[in-house]
Design a protein around this motif. Sequence first.
Motif, PDB file in Angstrom:
ATOM      1  N   GLU A 131      -6.338   4.672   3.204  1.00 21.53           N
ATOM      2  CA  GLU A 131      -7.019   5.938   2.963  1.00 21.53           C
ATOM      3  C   GLU A 131      -6.232   6.819   1.999  1.00 21.53           C
ATOM      4  O   GLU A 131      -6.806   7.481   1.126  1.00 21.53           O
ATOM      5  N   ILE A 132      -4.913   6.825   2.160  1.00 25.12           N
ATOM      6  CA  ILE A 132      -4.067   7.583   1.239  1.00 25.12           C
ATOM      7  C   ILE A 132      -4.192   7.014  -0.168  1.00 25.12           C
ATOM      8  O   ILE A 132      -4.301   7.747  -1.156  1.00 25.12           O
ATOM      9  N   GLN A 133      -4.200   5.691  -0.261  1.00 28.29           N
ATOM     10  CA  GLN A 133      -4.324   5.022  -1.546  1.00 28.29           C
ATOM     11  C   GLN A 133      -5.680   5.331  -2.186  1.00 28.29           C
ATOM     12  O   GLN A 133      -5.759   5.628  -3.386  1.00 28.29           O
ATOM     13  N   ARG A 134      -6.733   5.263  -1.392  1.00 28.16           N
ATOM     14  CA  ARG A 134      -8.074   5.531  -1.914  1.00 28.16           C
ATOM     15  C   ARG A 134      -8.155   6.956  -2.465  1.00 28.16           C
ATOM     16  O   ARG A 134      -8.720   7.194  -3.540  1.00 28.16           O
ATOM     17  N   GLU A 135      -7.582   7.899  -1.731  1.00 25.31           N
ATOM     18  CA  GLU A 135      -7.611   9.289  -2.184  1.00 25.31           C
ATOM     19  C   GLU A 135      -6.878   9.452  -3.509  1.00 25.31           C
ATOM     20  O   GLU A 135      -7.346  10.146  -4.423  1.00 25.31           O
ATOM     21  N   ALA A 136      -5.723   8.789  -3.630  1.00 25.34           N
ATOM     22  CA  ALA A 136      -4.942   8.903  -4.863  1.00 25.34           C
ATOM     23  C   ALA A 136      -5.740   8.397  -6.060  1.00 25.34           C
ATOM     24  O   ALA A 136      -5.754   9.026  -7.127  1.00 25.34           O
ATOM     25  N   ILE A 137      -6.427   7.263  -5.896  1.00 25.87           N
ATOM     26  CA  ILE A 137      -7.207   6.695  -6.996  1.00 25.87           C
ATOM     27  C   ILE A 137      -8.377   7.605  -7.348  1.00 25.87           C
ATOM     28  O   ILE A 137      -8.644   7.879  -8.524  1.00 25.87           O
ATOM     29  N   GLU A 138      -9.080   8.086  -6.333  1.00 23.36           N
ATOM     30  CA  GLU A 138     -10.245   8.933  -6.588  1.00 23.36           C
ATOM     31  C   GLU A 138      -9.862  10.225  -7.304  1.00 23.36           C
ATOM     32  O   GLU A 138     -10.565  10.676  -8.216  1.00 23.36           O
ATOM     33  N   ARG A 139      -8.737  10.808  -6.908  1.00 23.45           N
ATOM     34  CA  ARG A 139      -8.331  12.075  -7.512  1.00 23.45           C
ATOM     35  C   ARG A 139      -7.910  11.891  -8.967  1.00 23.45           C
ATOM     36  O   ARG A 139      -8.232  12.712  -9.834  1.00 23.45           O
ATOM     37  N   ALA A 162      -6.434   6.372 -15.963  1.00 25.73           N
ATOM     38  CA  ALA A 162      -5.975   6.374 -14.573  1.00 25.73           C
ATOM     39  C   ALA A 162      -4.896   5.336 -14.325  1.00 25.73           C
ATOM     40  O   ALA A 162      -3.967   5.558 -13.543  1.00 25.73           O
ATOM     41  N   ALA A 163      -5.015   4.166 -14.966  1.00 26.61           N
ATOM     42  CA  ALA A 163      -4.018   3.109 -14.745  1.00 26.61           C
ATOM     43  C   ALA A 163      -2.639   3.567 -15.193  1.00 26.61           C
ATOM     44  O   ALA A 163      -1.635   3.315 -14.514  1.00 26.61           O
ATOM     45  N   THR A 164      -2.575   4.247 -16.340  1.00 25.50           N
ATOM     46  CA  THR A 164      -1.286   4.759 -16.825  1.00 25.50           C
ATOM     47  C   THR A 164      -0.725   5.806 -15.879  1.00 25.50           C
ATOM     48  O   THR A 164       0.461   5.809 -15.558  1.00 25.50           O
ATOM     49  N   ALA A 165      -1.573   6.708 -15.403  1.00 25.98           N
ATOM     50  CA  ALA A 165      -1.129   7.768 -14.495  1.00 25.98           C
ATOM     51  C   ALA A 165      -0.575   7.208 -13.196  1.00 25.98           C
ATOM     52  O   ALA A 165       0.355   7.765 -12.612  1.00 25.98           O
ATOM     53  N   LEU A 166      -1.142   6.082 -12.743  1.00 30.02           N
ATOM     54  CA  LEU A 166      -0.707   5.479 -11.483  1.00 30.02           C
ATOM     55  C   LEU A 166       0.355   4.402 -11.677  1.00 30.02           C
ATOM     56  O   LEU A 166       0.839   3.825 -10.715  1.00 30.02           O
ATOM     57  N   GLY A 167       0.712   4.120 -12.936  1.00 30.92           N
ATOM     58  CA  GLY A 167       1.741   3.126 -13.206  1.00 30.92           C
ATOM     59  C   GLY A 167       1.289   1.706 -12.933  1.00 30.92           C
ATOM     60  O   GLY A 167       2.092   0.863 -12.522  1.00 30.92           O
ATOM     61  N   LEU A 197       0.826  -1.202   0.000  1.00 27.82           N
ATOM     62  CA  LEU A 197       0.000   0.000   0.000  1.00 27.82           C
ATOM     63  C   LEU A 197       0.860   1.251   0.000  1.00 27.82           C
ATOM     64  O   LEU A 197       0.565   2.231  -0.683  1.00 27.82           O
ATOM     65  N   LEU A 198       1.931   1.225   0.779  1.00 28.83           N
ATOM     66  CA  LEU A 198       2.836   2.365   0.824  1.00 28.83           C
ATOM     67  C   LEU A 198       3.482   2.598  -0.536  1.00 28.83           C
ATOM     68  O   LEU A 198       3.584   3.733  -1.003  1.00 28.83           O
ATOM     69  N   ALA A 199       3.893   1.523  -1.197  1.00 24.06           N
ATOM     70  CA  ALA A 199       4.513   1.645  -2.512  1.00 24.06           C
ATOM     71  C   ALA A 199       3.537   2.220  -3.524  1.00 24.06           C
ATOM     72  O   ALA A 199       3.905   3.059  -4.364  1.00 24.06           O
ATOM     73  N   PHE A 200       2.292   1.786  -3.449  1.00 24.91           N
ATOM     74  CA  PHE A 200       1.272   2.295  -4.355  1.00 24.91           C
ATOM     75  C   PHE A 200       1.064   3.795  -4.134  1.00 24.91           C
ATOM     76  O   PHE A 200       1.043   4.590  -5.075  1.00 24.91           O
TER      77      PHE A 200
END
Length: 249
Positions: free
Chosen positions: A202-210, A225-230, A142-145
């Motif tokens: 929660e940090i991960q969820r926020e990153a995906i939603e944004r 979104a998948a490309t933006a998040l790698g 999760l931290l890496a994501f």
Amino acid sequence: MKTSRVVDDRLDAFARETLEACDAVLVRAWLVGPGDSCATCAMRPECPDQRACLHLVASVGLSQSLEGPYRRFPIGARRVGRVVIDRKPYLERGDLAARGIAEPAWLAVHDVRSFAAVPLGEGRGVLAVFSRRFLTETDVRLLAFAARAASHGIGDATPPPPRDARPVRGEMAPSRPPAGPARTPASPPELIASDEPRTLAEIQREAIERVLARTGGRISGPRGAATALGLKPSTLVSRMQKLGVRRPE
């Protein structure tokens, strides 16, 4: 390498969130930059390539100083430097002193039980965490994501190692990953600093939603979104399901 105050604040905010979420005593972030202090660098004997190194850009917890012996860190050296080359998270738990993670007295005084290091972006840097609790592999994933999302689009990628690079401290010499087709990623997600402690989920969820909001809910494709998040689209969809994230209407 970008060194703007915006970038510094962005990584500093993420480091502070990580400090709270991981019950850490120290969190530090380095970004790849030019080899600019080789003549006085304490770690030069371990540096296989003086063209570039890791620059300390954020430090929160027990130390906020960006100076000291680790203000520059050789790419490919020790655990921190290897993460930049391998582009994979590293987790160590238990007897950290025996593994040479840090000074035994420092680890004992601050009750450090886990050490984790995760990549920032695609070979652009590394985030290191010294935690009081036993971090799990899920914690580190999760931290890496979240780190990938927080650092997307900043810093310079790791340069290729010189042909005559030699192994450092018994480790394999760094190798350059195969080049892939150029991609035009979507605008990177920015995480908002919070006064309340948040979990990595929660940090991960926020990153995906944004990032989903910025791509209009698009997941696949060069501007998805998948490309933006790698991530692979299927991986992102799986994460969304686990976190209860829905595409914006």
